[in-house]
Scaffold this active site. Sequence first.
Site, PDB file in Angstrom:
ATOM      1  N   LYS A 264     -62.213  45.401   9.422  1.00 43.17           N
ATOM      2  CA  LYS A 264     -61.443  45.431   8.169  1.00 43.17           C
ATOM      3  C   LYS A 264     -60.285  44.451   8.278  1.00 43.17           C
ATOM      4  O   LYS A 264     -59.301  44.714   8.966  1.00 43.17           O
ATOM      5  CB  LYS A 264     -60.914  46.856   7.944  1.00 43.17           C
ATOM      6  CG  LYS A 264     -60.719  47.256   6.517  1.00 43.17           C
ATOM      7  CD  LYS A 264     -59.606  46.564   5.775  1.00 43.17           C
ATOM      8  CE  LYS A 264     -58.235  47.115   6.017  1.00 43.17           C
ATOM      9  NZ  LYS A 264     -57.187  46.308   5.290  1.00 43.17           N
TER      10      LYS A 264
ATOM     11  N   CYS B  19     -46.306  39.743  16.872  1.00 41.51           N
ATOM     12  CA  CYS B  19     -45.902  41.025  17.461  1.00 41.51           C
ATOM     13  C   CYS B  19     -45.146  40.819  18.769  1.00 41.51           C
ATOM     14  O   CYS B  19     -44.272  41.603  19.109  1.00 41.51           O
ATOM     15  CB  CYS B  19     -47.109  41.915  17.663  1.00 41.51           C
ATOM     16  SG  CYS B  19     -48.465  41.061  18.443  1.00 41.51           S
TER      17      CYS B  19
END
Length: 484
Positions: A186, A294
């Site tokens: 996804k 991140c």
Amino acid sequence: MATTRFTYAPAPEARSVVNLKPSYGLFIDGDFTGPIDGSHFKTESPSSQEVLAEVSEAGPADVDRAVRSARKAQEEVWGPMPGKERAKYLFRIARLVQERSRELAVLESLDNGKPVRESRDVDIPLAAAHFFYHAGWADKLSYAGYGADPKPLGVAGQVIPWNFPLLMAAWKLAPALATGNTCVLKPAETTPLSALLLAEILQQAELPPGVVNIVTGAGGTGSALVAHPGIDKVAFTGSTEVGKLIQRTLAGTGKHLTLELGGKAANIVFDDAPLSQAVEGIVNGIFFNQGHVCCAGSRLLVQEAVAEGVVEALKRRLGTLRLGDPLDKNTDIGAINSPQQLDKIRELSDSGEAEGAQRWSPACSLPERGYWFPPTMFTGVAPAQRIAREEIFGPVLSVLTFRTPEEAIEKANNTPYGLSAGVWTEKGSRILHMAARLRAGVVWANTFNRFDPSSPFGGYRESGFGREGGRHGLAAYLAGGLDG
Ligand code: NDP
């Protein structure tokens, strides 16, 4: 000291290399297909707000179709296939990613807003490298310390974020496929297009139907996927908040889980560091990909004796950064990926000022359309301030100072996260001393934001658990893990 910014002639990459379709289906069982309930959403270019395409929104019934297809392919084709045959498909995908790299890079920059220099030189080559690397492992798993006959987990549900859309797809798919798992992936709502182009590449590589399925949609699609009883493993990269939600959903189900979440990395500069090199590393650490990283070095810890000089050098360097059209090859800073992310960056930056830190940005005009934020540096930051604690995920650097290595370690570890850190010093012994004490999954020394498929990547505490890349990354897709 004044900075010189030379005037460059525009050098736009040709947009015509991308063949954008008005509308995209879901990639299920080897074919593009419309969603059962007909829902769609639009994806726009964050640099121009132009709508690029309409994309299908997968509902629970579509996710179910994708998971069933993946299960069938795993049991009947991909699982039983010898590793050396799986390897051929992975090599083929890697080669096709290389062949179509220009198209992928332009599409990535259009949909994500990142400078094409970065998508061309970092995202796409690294995505190809991940497929190459894992292709090499597919027929050698029995000799790699996973036991004599390592078994795949089954079907992997993989949910990825918008900051490195194609690269994150490669990080997830390559190890899963090499180990005999099949996948339902996804992509993020704001950046679905490069994954859909990858789906075309998978067709071109004649990957058997169902081995990889790609279901586009928003958070609801991701949540239907991770909750689906037909998957055996969830791999997620994204926010700590959603990571916790997923962990709660999976508790007690027996599904395997790896989480790669947020970070608030300390980039530590000692007074004996090669300072010019360190300044480049600091800039790369936080302004690469607009700080949507991140493991970004968002907290600069600089030793007091050199702090003033480093801040001055940073100001000079930031003054040379070019912000603007992501498709221009001269651009250093592209667009912020979405209005929501821009709001978050603005809100946190405002809190920095309100809490007493000093804000600085170079003179820099922002384009009228699109989502933009200038490279920004805060000095006089205190560890308790929000800009020192929370993940901003934008081009914003918080500068703190320290006097002794112990103070640097204490400040660096004073965070709920633990993904990455950087150390700049000329002393090898100091690097080893610091690396052993920094609570972070990756510690870079005299460099920052270096990625390699053979090197395990992942965090501690609120940065998640599990590793991606290297032998450890493969283990996360095998029934016996590293112990076999
Ligand atoms: P999210 O964690 O919401 O998104 C990551 C992925 O998870 C996306 O594909 C998203 O879909 C999907 N998702 C959202 N909700 C659920 C759910 N309940 N169950 C399963 N999947 C879900 O990150 P955001 O994009 O909202 O970014 C928010 C913040 O997270 C950023 O400001 C940043 O601080 C951090 N972040 C960290 C990343 C990292 O690499 N560590 C990457 C991205 C963000 P959709 O995109 O369609 O909502």
